[in-house]
Enzyme design. Sequence first.
Site, PDB file in Angstrom:
ATOM      1  N   ARG A 139       4.775  -0.572   2.664  1.00  6.51           N
ATOM      2  CA  ARG A 139       4.704  -1.995   2.985  1.00  6.51           C
ATOM      3  C   ARG A 139       4.383  -2.147   4.464  1.00  6.51           C
ATOM      4  NH1 ARG A 139       4.509  -1.988  -1.619  1.00  6.51           N
ATOM      5  NH2 ARG A 139       5.639  -3.218  -3.196  1.00  6.51           N
ATOM      6  N   GLU A 144      -1.842 -10.296   1.699  1.00  2.57           N
ATOM      7  CA  GLU A 144      -2.716  -9.780   0.659  1.00  2.57           C
ATOM      8  C   GLU A 144      -2.949 -10.851  -0.398  1.00  2.57           C
ATOM      9  OE1 GLU A 144      -0.984  -6.206  -0.877  1.00  2.57           O
ATOM     10  OE2 GLU A 144      -0.951  -5.199   1.072  1.00  2.57           O
ATOM     11  N   HIS A 203      -4.572  -1.816  -1.075  1.00  2.00           N
ATOM     12  CA  HIS A 203      -3.343  -1.694  -1.871  1.00  2.00           C
ATOM     13  C   HIS A 203      -3.642  -1.088  -3.245  1.00  2.00           C
ATOM     14  CE1 HIS A 203       0.963  -3.464  -2.225  1.00  2.00           C
ATOM     15  NE2 HIS A 203       0.882  -2.247  -2.726  1.00  2.00           N
TER      16      HIS A 203
END
Length: 309
Positions: A234, A263, A281
Amino acid sequence: MHIVIPDDYQDVVKHLEAFERLADHEVSVYNDTATDIDTRVARFSEADVLVLIRERTPIDAELLARLPRLKLISQTGGGTAHIDVAACQRQGVKVMSGTGSPVSTAELTWALVLAATRNIPQEIENLKAGRWQRTLGTGLHGKTLGLFGYGKIGRLVAGYGQAFGMQVLVWGRETTRERARSDGIEAAVSQADFFTRSDVLSLHLRLNEETRGIVGPEDLARMPATSVLINPSRAGLLAPGALEQALRQGRPGRAAIDVFDHEPLRDDPLLALPNLVATPHLGYVERDNYELYFREAFDNVLAFAAEQG
């Protein structure tokens, strides 16, 4: 029941084998991201069930108050940090979560390690542009792999490092360090020692109030100029702006990241840095993992429907 699945960026959910489980229900799938609450309300207002893809869709009290029909949120994976669970309870919305596999994220972590240390993205672009062998990579054998966190993913990555002939060093809470030592892996004596000694340092922590900003500018400044920071976990584990500042100052010399503060990413100054490798991601974005995530999420929906009669 009417089931809504938002934020299917890749338009893949309907093509999974697991999707056949919902054949007897009305399903709406959205492939773009609704950034404003009015659009989300418009999309979710007729939903009896929301099936959320990881943490892409935040669910807060304001949104819930405008969804009186909603009965269930079925979460892919186990994380619910993006859901106001207390607000769900007040409104009578049940929240069900599943499990996930650490394998896909661990594999992506190692892909980032190799991409950053051997300059693979840069050399691909060089080759396409007619430039031959413009960089000098760094080998892994004999180097120190630092793992901040030693859970399921960290354990797998430790094994990959050992297979490449690396020395593994672990840092984290005392229970984390004890777990590493029980596996015959060295634990650092302090956070400062950990950052100073790691040639490749990978973050494998959950983001919560305890870990938010746990990596600060002073930690990154201790890393060797030849080192690489990997973050597949993260973005919030690093203090705001710390990574950009560190990369501009050359400590660590390089970084490879799979996560961002916001995001899906629209723009970020990090992407302009030549010593950064970045992916959107992708840690959990893998077919076998998706089948696992959605099979459990859909089974939870079916179990809930059966209870409702």
